[in-house]
Design an enzyme around this catalytic site. Structure first.
Site, PDB file in Angstrom:
ATOM      1  NE  ARG A   1      -3.598  -2.341   0.092  1.00  0.00           N
ATOM      2  CZ  ARG A   1      -3.690  -3.352  -0.483  1.00  0.00           C
ATOM      3  NH1 ARG A   1      -2.549  -3.322  -1.250  1.00  0.00           N
ATOM      4  NH2 ARG A   1      -4.264  -4.349  -0.403  1.00  0.00           N
TER       5      ARG A   1
ATOM      6  CB  SER B   1      -8.017  -1.195   4.936  1.00  0.00           C
ATOM      7  OG  SER B   1      -8.573  -2.290   4.558  1.00  0.00           O
TER       8      SER B   1
ATOM      9  CD  GLU C   1      -4.543   0.495   3.271  1.00  0.00           C
ATOM     10  OE1 GLU C   1      -4.198  -0.628   4.087  1.00  0.00           O
ATOM     11  OE2 GLU C   1      -5.378   0.255   2.454  1.00  0.00           O
TER      12      GLU C   1
END
Ligand SMILES: Cc1cc2nc3c(=O)[nH]c(=O)nc-3n(C[C@H](O)[C@H](O)[C@H](O)COP(=O)(O)OP(=O)(O)OC[C@H]3O[C@@H](n4cnc5c(N)ncnc54)[C@H](O)[C@@H]3O)c2cc1C
Length: 297
Positions: free
Chosen positions: A171, A220, A290
């Site tokens: 990510r 997320s 994130e």
């Protein structure tokens, strides 16, 4: 800075533009300026002529973003229709405008008999966001299918960056600061449309069952730490359903935060930080955000 004269544009330049309607959390302040370029030349000319001290950031669908309540200083760039085309450009390869959605990319791949891009069906963002975030799901990740991308740098120059130049990790990419992705090439393998569609349907159903897809959320919240699942650490720390102001940790998926209606971005970010504190106390693990958090508190 709103008194400063910005370069003239062919697209749309809006001062004090509310960003809450443009992001999934539906919270946060305004962009000092919102720029929706007419086309690539418009974007390049604007950045070339813009005072280099003015900060610039790109906005996709705001599906991984907390815009803080004090708003975003400088210029927020949002890519519209001119950047949303997806076409086959070489064998098993799609040329995708950075404003195109994951659904458009995966369904065009299906129509072109290209498999391997089904996972993009389930990520509610744009190609620009996927490239920046190394978006991934169901075993697929952008770094595995990206050939290269075109970016406009802060000085207006256009460059093609190979997948290797982005140094992808989980990510995360090393996209140069201030660079705006305008297009990307994705490559898959040969596939049959019916089988590709079946995989897309399977992914969509699995999503529906496990995530609060019709909520005001940011996907997320925390990266999965090595050897752990973030949702499990959050659950074990007793945070399922925890609230702060109008924000809540989802009961359905504990790595998702929700705006229950009138949450401020301070509620949402504060809740995330409280979850991090409780997880650290319980398990010793430090969760890393994130979700990108931008703007002034
Ligand atoms: C319900 C839900 C489920 C999700 N599931 C997943 C999942 O399974 N896997 C996954 O990886 N993500 C998931 N996400 C998170 C999100 O969809 C991805 O991170 C996506 O890549 C964000 O795309 P975006 O275009 O909306 O970017 P934004 O949220 O608008 O921006 C995210 C970051 O990308 C940058 N950015 C956006 N466009 C550009 C551009 N053109 N050039 C340069 N930088 C740009 C922004 O500046 C920001 O830093 C989910 C989100 C939601 C709401």
């Amino acid at each position: 800075m709103n008194t400063v004269t910005l370069p003239s544009v062919s697209g749309k330049l809006t001062p004090n533009a509310p960003l809450a309607p443009l992001v999934w959390f539906k919270s946060g302040g305004a962009a000092q300026w919102l720029f929706e370029p007419k086309d690539l030349a418009d974007l390049q000319a604007f950045l070339r002529d813009l005072d280099p001290s003015v900060p610039v950031m790109a906005l996709g669908l705001g599906s991984n973003l907390i815009v803080r309540d004090g708003g975003v200083p400088g210029v927020v760039v949002r890519l519209g229709k001119a950047f949303a085309k997806v076409t086959k450009c070489a064998d098993l390869t799609l040329d995708c405008g950075a404003g195109a959605s994951g659904i458009l990319v995966s369904s065009t791949a299906r129509d072109e008999h290209i498999s391997g891009l089904e996972f993009l069906r389930s990520i509610p963002g744009t190609v620009g966001g996927f490239v920046r975030m190394n978006g991934g799901a169901y075993g697929g990740e952008v770094k595995d299918v990206l050939i290269d991308c075109d970016v406009v740098r802060r000085d207006g120059s256009l460059h093609t960056l190979s997948v290797a130049a982005l140094h992808y990790t989980y990510r995360h990419s090393e996209l140069p600061e201030g660079a705006i992705v305008v297009a990307a090439r994705f490559k898959g393998q040969p596939g049959e449309p019916a089988a590709i569609q079946a995989e897309m349907d399977r992914i969509a159903e699995s999503r529906e069952a496990s995530q609060p897809l019709r909520s005001k959320t940011g996907g997320s919240t925390f990266k999965n730490p090595a050897g752990h699942k973030a949702w499990q650490l959050v659950d074990e720390a007793g945070c399922r359903g925890l609230t702060m102001g109008g924000a809540q940790v989802s009961e359905k998926h504990t790595n998702f935060l929700l705006n229950l209606g009138n949450a401020t971005s301070a509620d949402i970010e504060g809740l995330g930080d409280e979850v991090r504190r409780r997880v650290k106390d319980k398990s010793g693990v430090e969760l890393e955000w994130e979700i990108q958090r931008v703007g002034r508190k």
